[in-house]
Every structure is written in C-alpha cells, then in structure tokens.
Design a protein around this motif. Structure first.
Motif, mmCIF file in Angstrom:
data_model
loop_
_atom_site.group_PDB
_atom_site.id
_atom_site.type_symbol
_atom_site.label_atom_id
_atom_site.label_comp_id
_atom_site.label_asym_id
_atom_site.label_seq_id
_atom_site.Cartn_x
_atom_site.Cartn_y
_atom_site.Cartn_z
ATOM 1 N N ALA A 50 0.823 -1.207 0.000
ATOM 2 C CA ALA A 50 0.000 0.000 0.000
ATOM 3 C C ALA A 50 0.856 1.255 0.000
ATOM 4 O O ALA A 50 0.551 2.234 -0.711
ATOM 5 C CB ALA A 50 -0.932 -0.005 1.222
ATOM 6 N N ASP A 51 1.937 1.252 0.757
ATOM 7 C CA ASP A 51 2.819 2.421 0.790
ATOM 8 C C ASP A 51 3.470 2.650 -0.575
ATOM 9 O O ASP A 51 3.606 3.794 -1.028
ATOM 10 C CB ASP A 51 3.891 2.244 1.866
ATOM 11 C CG ASP A 51 3.304 2.293 3.284
ATOM 12 O OD1 ASP A 51 2.169 2.817 3.426
ATOM 13 O OD2 ASP A 51 3.969 1.809 4.217
ATOM 14 N N ARG A 52 3.897 1.576 -1.213
ATOM 15 C CA ARG A 52 4.507 1.720 -2.539
ATOM 16 C C ARG A 52 3.504 2.259 -3.542
ATOM 17 O O ARG A 52 3.831 3.094 -4.398
ATOM 18 C CB ARG A 52 5.067 0.374 -3.006
ATOM 19 C CG ARG A 52 6.373 -0.037 -2.352
ATOM 20 C CD ARG A 52 7.069 -1.141 -3.130
ATOM 21 N NE ARG A 52 6.258 -2.336 -3.219
ATOM 22 C CZ ARG A 52 6.295 -3.342 -2.332
ATOM 23 N NH1 ARG A 52 7.119 -3.272 -1.277
ATOM 24 N NH2 ARG A 52 5.529 -4.415 -2.470
ATOM 25 N N ALA A 53 2.265 1.793 -3.453
ATOM 26 C CA ALA A 53 1.232 2.280 -4.380
ATOM 27 C C ALA A 53 0.973 3.773 -4.177
ATOM 28 O O ALA A 53 0.790 4.521 -5.133
ATOM 29 C CB ALA A 53 -0.058 1.488 -4.173
ATOM 30 N N TRP A 54 0.972 4.227 -2.920
ATOM 31 C CA TRP A 54 0.714 5.644 -2.659
ATOM 32 C C TRP A 54 1.866 6.511 -3.156
ATOM 33 O O TRP A 54 1.665 7.622 -3.648
ATOM 34 C CB TRP A 54 0.513 5.854 -1.166
ATOM 35 C CG TRP A 54 0.031 7.249 -0.857
ATOM 36 C CD1 TRP A 54 -1.256 7.680 -0.829
ATOM 37 C CD2 TRP A 54 0.842 8.384 -0.542
ATOM 38 N NE1 TRP A 54 -1.319 9.009 -0.529
ATOM 39 C CE2 TRP A 54 -0.034 9.488 -0.350
ATOM 40 C CE3 TRP A 54 2.215 8.588 -0.409
ATOM 41 C CZ2 TRP A 54 0.423 10.747 -0.020
ATOM 42 C CZ3 TRP A 54 2.671 9.855 -0.081
ATOM 43 C CH2 TRP A 54 1.782 10.929 0.097
ATOM 44 N N GLN A 55 3.094 6.010 -3.040
ATOM 45 C CA GLN A 55 4.270 6.777 -3.435
ATOM 46 C C GLN A 55 4.530 6.753 -4.936
ATOM 47 O O GLN A 55 5.303 7.571 -5.439
ATOM 48 C CB GLN A 55 5.510 6.242 -2.700
ATOM 49 C CG GLN A 55 5.450 6.446 -1.188
ATOM 50 C CD GLN A 55 6.573 5.735 -0.464
ATOM 51 O OE1 GLN A 55 7.413 5.096 -1.098
ATOM 52 N NE2 GLN A 55 6.585 5.831 0.865
ATOM 53 N N GLU A 56 3.900 5.853 -5.643
ATOM 54 C CA GLU A 56 4.149 5.741 -7.084
ATOM 55 C C GLU A 56 3.673 7.007 -7.809
ATOM 56 O O GLU A 56 2.569 7.493 -7.590
ATOM 57 C CB GLU A 56 3.418 4.524 -7.653
ATOM 58 C CG GLU A 56 3.668 4.317 -9.142
ATOM 59 C CD GLU A 56 3.005 3.052 -9.659
ATOM 60 O OE1 GLU A 56 2.710 2.997 -10.871
ATOM 61 O OE2 GLU A 56 2.778 2.117 -8.853
ATOM 62 N N GLU A 57 4.533 7.535 -8.670
ATOM 63 C CA GLU A 57 4.180 8.724 -9.437
ATOM 64 C C GLU A 57 3.350 8.320 -10.653
ATOM 65 O O GLU A 57 3.770 7.487 -11.454
ATOM 66 C CB GLU A 57 5.440 9.466 -9.888
ATOM 67 C CG GLU A 57 6.223 10.086 -8.741
ATOM 68 C CD GLU A 57 7.365 10.959 -9.248
ATOM 69 O OE1 GLU A 57 7.447 11.130 -10.495
ATOM 70 O OE2 GLU A 57 8.148 11.445 -8.420
ATOM 71 N N LEU A 58 2.194 8.930 -10.756
ATOM 72 C CA LEU A 58 1.281 8.636 -11.863
ATOM 73 C C LEU A 58 1.216 9.843 -12.790
ATOM 74 O O LEU A 58 1.106 10.980 -12.337
ATOM 75 C CB LEU A 58 -0.113 8.319 -11.332
ATOM 76 C CG LEU A 58 -0.214 7.123 -10.381
ATOM 77 C CD1 LEU A 58 -1.641 6.980 -9.868
ATOM 78 C CD2 LEU A 58 0.251 5.847 -11.066
#
Length: 826
Positions: free
Chosen positions: A264-272
């Motif tokens: 979940a943390d990686r998904a939030w930090q991913e730049e879209l």
C-alpha cells in the motif's frame, strides 16, 4: 436462457407452497390470541413485501449498455478522435473479467466491503450508521451498499425518505434478478469518474491511456477513490484531494488483506502521469458529440465533413480572439464554416476550450439560443422586395418613430448610434443596420409574414406567436442559434435555394443505408429505424420557398457586398471589407450580450458569435469589434490560395442613376448621384415621376431653380439637426463633406457625373473657389458644378479674410469589388 427462466419459475412456485403451509399452521393461532394476530400480521407483511421483488425482478439483460466507441475522421481520413458514447458522456462498457482485479478489490473495499456477504441491504452497516448518528447527533456515515448505489444510478432522485424507500425497493428487485457479479459489473460500468466520464474503462483510457484490465494497484486505487465525490476529486483539478482519498482506499484494502502495508505504501508513493485533457479527441469535440447525439446506432467509424487543418486554425483563432477581448469581459465564442455548394460542415467550434470545465467549455455556442441582433434584417428586406412592398430605390425614413403597443409603453426603436439619418436608401439602411427603417419595413410586410419566412428558412426555435415577437422581431427579438443563422445565410448565398447541411461524407451515408437494408431480414421495424438514423446529414433543412426569385436574393447579396453602402457606420476599409467579393452582416443584441458576424463568398459561408455563455454583457463590444475580427481571419485563410469569383449580377434587373437623397431620377439640383437596380417594368414610372424632394420654383428674376423640400414626416428630424452657420459666422462648405469618397463609373457621360460644390449660405461678396490650389471659374457665389476626376482633392473657398477647406476622394468604381456608379460613400 429458457432453462434459467424455468428454474426461477419452479423456485417461485416452491416458495409460494411453503408460504401457504405456514399460513395454514398460523391460522389457528390467529383465531385464539390477539398478540398472535399482531405478530402474524407483521410476519405476513414482511413475507409479502420481501416476496414482491421476485415477481418483478430486474435482469442483467435489462441493463445492457449498447453504446460503443466511435472513431471519427475528417473528410480526408485524418483522425479527429474517439467518442466513447453519445450525449457528451465518455463511457464504454466491459465485462467484469476484463477489469483489473486490483480495481475490483479497491472499489469493493472502499464502497461496500461486505458486498458478497449481504443482500441488497447491509443490516450491520445500517446499525453502525444509526449508532454513530445517535452518538454524534448527526449523520456521520452512510450505509448504502453497491446495490443501492446502482439503484440510485439507474433512477437518480433527491435524498428524501420516500425516494430512499424507492431506492430500497429497486435494490431488492436487482438482487432478485441478478447475481453479485452481474450487479458489480453494471455498477463499475456506470461509476461517475469526474466531469463527463463514466465507468472504469473510460476512466482508465482517458486518465492513463490504458484499458481497465491493465490497471496496477496505484492506478486502481486512484480511480476507486473518485466516485466518492466526482466533482471535487477530479484528477485534473483536485489531485491533492484525490491523493488523500486514495490513502483511505489503500487503508481499506490493507484492512481487508488485499494488500500488505508495504504494498500500500509503494502504491501511494508511485508517481502517476495523467494524459492531457483532450481525452483522445484531436479536434472538433463539440461537433463530434453533437453528431454522435443525432444517431441512435453507433457505427465503429464515421467519416465526417470536417476539414482538420481548417478546424484547428479556427479553434486557434477563437482562443486568440478571446484572449484579446478578455479585458472587455468577453470569454466565449463560436464559429461555423460551411461549403456553399455541398452544405458540408468544414469547421465547427463550439467554445474556446471544450475541456475547460471551469470556463463552461462544454457549452456549445453553435447550438446555443441567443438573440440575433440585426442578423435577420437581410431576410426581412428580401421578403419586402419580393412582395414589392419596397423597391431598390425606395427611400426609407430614419427618423424618430413611436408605436403604441397595447398594454405597454410606447415602442421607440433607435439605432446603435442613437442618432437618426433622415431619408436613406434601402441599400444604405440595410448595410448600415439602421433600426427604424427596418421596423417600418416590417410594419408594411407584417410580423406574421416575416415569421413564416423565418420558419421556411429553418429557424425552428422561433416558436412563439407573431403578437409575442411584435415589431421587435426585425431587431432580433426572439432567440436563434448560430447553426440556424448560418443555414439561412447559406440559402442567401445560393440565391434562395435551400441546401441541407451535412455532417458526414456522402459515401458514409450511403454505406450506412446499405447496412440498414441488410438488416431487414432481422425485422422490418428495426431495419427502418436503422436506415433512418443512418441517413443523418442534418436533422432539419430549410424548406423550399414558394415563388422564390433569385433576383431579389442576389440584390440583397449585392447590398451586403457593398463597402461604400455601409461606410456611414463601418467605414470603407473596415474588417468587413475583404480584398475579394464578400457579402456580410453584423449584429449586436441589447446590452452588448451577443455579437455576430455572418457572411459568405461564392464558395464559403462563415458564421461567428462572440459573447458570454452566462449572458453577462460585454463592455462596449459590437459586431464589428467583437465577432468581425474572427470572421475576417477565417475568411482570409479560406481564400489564401484562390480568390473567389464575383457574385452574379441580379438577373432581370437593370441599373439607372438616381439621386442619393430622393431615390428618383436625378435633376440638375441633385448633389449626389448613385446607380441602383430597377425592374424593367418600373422604368416607365422612373422616367415620368418628378423628383419628390427637389422641387423647381421660379425666382424673382424669372429663372427656375430647385429647392429641397422634405415631406412633413421629416419635420421633427429636421428640428433636431444642428443649425447651419450663416455667412456672418464664417464660410462653410456644405457639399462635399470632409472625408467623403465618391465613385466614378467609367464610360458614363459627364452630365450624369457632375459633383456640386455648395456653400451653406451664399455670400453677396465675391467668393474664390480653389481645387488643389487651382482657381475654379464660377458664375454664382453659392455653388459650382464640377466634373469629377479620380484622385485626392482639397477644396477651398475664400472671401475676404474668411475661408473654409474640405478634403475628399474620387475613385474609379471598377477598382473596388462593388457596384458601378457615382456616389458618395455614405
């Protein structure tokens, strides 16, 4: 399908039999105990209510969305963009198995975590919501399930108790007829995803440029966050708020063990990275949605009549003009370009930026209803000429005029300049957009007759009665669209012949008709409906005009193509005057709310509107300053490579010289002579009738001279004119006026081209006349006649220590794209 229906019917029969047995068992109790009666009544009521949805279940087949994506190309096959469905909404449906599992997990976790465990309602969620509301003394959280949200999407309604009960009833019917996966599939294909985007597939394509099946955890959690508040979680406008909501979605996915905390943390930090707002549309978005909305069936590909380079040029010019006019409180504009011969729509710009939601960009200025100002006047004058209510040489009185309106104040029309010109020719009244002459002509024609003509021309939105519009119809009373105006001017450009507008290429229309014929084997009604929809070129075309004569239409074109006729209001070299023949008319509605410029050459018709969608008035912006610059740019661009040919002369008409002031055959006293068209049968009256304004009188010396005497109706106007200074105040040249421009027709006799130099008040002293510094011979001190020659001239008059000076110009008529003749540019 039949087997499923049989099973459902058998289950329903078994349920009814069980209910009957229970009713027999409880009947005895009901007769002995009153409490038992009450309990039994409640139980029966619950059973009946919960059984009713199974008598009217909603099946998945009822909710099938048949909209498909349409790929549009321009007339040459260049891509314009893909519209995912009609009605200006982006949506496309996909089966549940073609949606990323990450999104399914995210939307279920965020919206209804026990979706697969409860029925239409979630009793646990309802109890929790009620407890929280009692503790906080206000509603803290809702208890709507995915099924209830789907019901609300299917039948939107206010949040009231009766509507909530209807929502529950619809949710029970959905549960009775559909499986959980079918409900979830219908739900995710209807989710509001910001702006006019609906469904996960459309959102994935538009925001990230990928299908819904390829969404990763970060993308899926972002999209699952949007439906909670689509307006305030739009990715383009509210990214920070959307990221906060994404945190909530990821937390719920972690709690439900779809993700670990680290994932979940990686998904939030991913730049879209988001795609541009154009949403897969290259150009002409308003036109594509409008065209899609005209069809009930959606072919996969449609070749339009749009010319992509021209469309992009028009869009860029609209944006530039709005930026330039923004200080004058101008924020919106629309433009339409038509091919005169085929009726093809070559460019269609509905607003400066379709995708600017904050600036009301989705509003379509081409189809919007606005007040047309003076743009209807050409059709009024054409009708009056056609019915011989007026003639080309008729003199109209532009003077203070009042009309008694029953139950209202006096109607007093006035011009844009709030001045009056006195006697004016039809040509001058139309070209300068004078209001009082137009109202006088409408009074003679009748409002009903003019309204009938406008209906024939395709103004379908003028639905009120003639009494409702009244004489104000001549000045733009009522509301029309830019589309309707352009279509009417296309009739004018084709000399009264109606031409249907086309949005698709003709070959595309024929192909769709052929497809429709092939479907007849599947049912005649379905095939006829498909064929009718496939024929779309335009939903409404002007009807043929009974007894239409091309000569009157050509005469109106000639007047609108005359830069010298409109010089009084616009000048000779205004933005309306192009280096090639072009007929044009401007319009400005009351309080400067709408400005229009519509005109045509032999090849193209260009219609432009400039204003504000909310109706806010602009600051002193008229048709010549608002819409005309944009019209001018588009017209010049259209004819960069090849100039259009000249308009044909009105057939069956002949030219004769007339006095510019009286409209009659000129006398020696007439200071300004112009050429005007006549019907051959009117020449006899032209030769016989004396000039009504210049009357010959005998002087004390036995000589005859002409004196100007206007009819009594001009008395009030004459009284409003400034006093002419007398000789004791100084000399003053009355004619010509400073800055006048005269046209000289080659080959005409000198007698028909004399120009009178005249003083305001003759002096008894010797007067010296000088033209470009050279003395002129004269027999009378008050006036002199001069045979004009091309050039720039300075006329000076002297007597003693007093003098006056004016400058004017004489041009050869053939040097400009205008009518021949000798006239003062007024």
């Amino acid at each position: 399908m039949q087997q499923r229906r049989w099973l459902h019917t058998k289950q329903l029969k078994n349920m009814i039999q069980v209910q009957r047995r229970w009713l027999l068992v409880l009947r005895g109790w009901y007769a002995k105990h009153s409490l038992a009666k009450l309990i039994l009544t409640l139980v029966v009521s619950v059973i009946v209510v919960r059984s009713l949805p199974y008598l009217a279940p909603i099946r998945a087949v009822y909710l099938v969305q048949d909209q498909q994506a349409i790929e549009f190309t321009d007339r040459n096959g260049l891509p314009l963009g893909t519209v995912l469905t009609r009605d200006q909404e982006h949506t496309v449906t996909v089966p549940l198995k073609q949606v990323s599992p990450h999104f399914i997990q995210a939307i279920v976790a965020a919206e209804d975590r026990r979706f697969y465990q409860h029925g239409a309602l979630d009793g646990w969620a309802i109890g929790r919501a009620m407890l929280e509301a009692l503790q906080a003394r206000q509603i803290v959280s809702g208890a709507s399930t995915i099924t209830m949200q789907l019901a609300r999407m299917l039948e939107p309604s206010p949040r009231t108790l009766p509507e909530k009960l209807k929502e529950i009833w619809l949710s029970w019917r959905l549960t009775a007829g559909m499986s959980k996966d079918e409900i979830l599939q219908a739900y995710i294909n209807r989710l509001p995803m910001g702006g006019n985007i609906y469904g996960v597939e459309a959102a994935a394509r538009i925001y990230f440029g990928i299908p819904a099946s390829d969404l990763n955890v970060a993308q899926a959690s972002v999209l699952a966050a949007i439906p909670n508040d689509p307006n305030h979680l739009n990715p383009y406008d509210h990214w920070e708020a959307l990221k906060r909501r994404q945190t909530y979605v990821l937390d719920r996915m972690t709690q439900d063990r779809y993700l670990s905390r680290a994932e979940a943390d990686r998904a939030w930090q991913e730049e879209l990275s988001l795609q541009r707002r154009q949403q897969g549309i290259v150009a002409a978005p308003h036109f594509l949605f409008w065209l899609a909305d005209q069809r009930s069936t959606h072919p996969a590909q449609v070749q339009t009549t749009i010319d992509l380079p021209l469309q992009q040029f028009a869009e860029a010019q609209v944006q530039q003009m709005i930026q330039a006019l923004a200080p004058h409180n101008v924020h919106h504009a629309a433009a339409l370009v038509l091919d005169n011969r085929s009726g093809d729509v070559l460019a269609y710009v509905g607003s400066p930026d379709y995708f600017a939601d904050a600036q009301k960009g989705r509003n379509d200025g081409v189809q919007a209803l606005r007040q047309p100002g003076s743009t209807l006047k050409p059709f009024l004058y054409e009708l009056a000429l056609e019915r011989r209510v007026i003639r080309p040489n008729t003199i109209l009185a532009d003077i203070p005029t009042r009309y008694a309106i029953p139950g209202a104040q006096l109607y007093t029309p006035s011009d844009y300049s709030e001045t009056f010109q006195g006697p004016v020719r039809v040509r001058v009244a139309l070209a300068n957009s004078l209001n009082v002459p137009a109202v006088r002509v409408l009074e003679k024609v009748s409002v009903q007759a003019f309204l009938d003509r406008l209906h024939q021309l395709g103004f379908t939105h003028l639905t009120q009665t003639a009494d409702h519009y009244g004489l104000g119809l001549a000045l733009g009373g009522g509301e029309v669209s830019l589309w309707e105006l352009a279509r009417a001017y296309l009739v004018l450009a084709n000399q009264g012949q109606p031409v249907a507008l086309r949005g698709m290429r003709e070959a595309e229309g024929r192909r769709q008709e052929a497809e429709g014929r092939k479907q007849k084997a599947k049912g005649r009604r379905q095939a006829e409906r498909k064929t009718q929809n496939a024929k779309l070129l335009i939903p409404y075309a002007p009807s043929s005009i009974p007894h239409a004569s091309s000569s009157t239409w050509s005469l109106i074109t000639d007047m609108l193509n005359d830069p010298h006729a409109r010089a009084k209001a616009f000048g000779v070299d205004s933005l309306l005057s192009l280096p090639f023949p072009a007929a044009v008319k401007t319009g400005t509605s009351s309080d400067f709310r709408d400005t229009w410029t519509i005109g045509f050459t032999r090849d193209y018709t260009v219609a432009v509107w400039v204003g504000n969608f909310d109706g806010a008035p602009m600051r002193q912006v008229s048709g010549i300053t608002g819409a005309a610059p944009l019209w001018n740019r588009i017209m010049l661009h259209l004819h960069e490579q090849r100039e259009p040919s000249a308009f044909p002369a009105p057939s069956g008409l002949v030219k004769r010289p007339i006095c510019a002031l009286s409209g009659a055959r000129p006398t020696p006293a007439c200071p300004s002579v112009v050429q005007e068209y006549f019907e051959p049968q009117a020449l006899g009256e032209y030769d016989r009738q004396p000039d009504p304004f210049y009357q010959a009188v005998a002087t004390s010396k036995g000589q005859r001279e002409y004196r100007l005497k206007l009819p009594p109706e001009y008395n009030e106007w004459l009284a409003m004119q400034p006093l002419i200074p007398t000789a004791t105040d100084g000399l003053r040249i009355l004619s010509p006026r400073n800055g006048d421009v005269f046209l000289l027709e080659p080959g005409a006799t000198d007698s028909a081209q004399r120009l009178q130099f005249k003083l305001a008040s003759p002096s008894n002293q010797t007067v010296e006349w000088l033209l470009n510094g050279q003395p002129l011979a004269t027999q009378t001190p008050g006036s002199i006649f001069w045979v004009p020659k091309p050039g720039r001239w300075t006329l000076q008059v002297k007597t003693g220590d007093r003098s006056d000076r004016v400058s004017f110009e004489v041009q050869m008529a053939e040097t400009r794209s205008t009518r021949k003749g000798f006239s003062v540019a007024q």
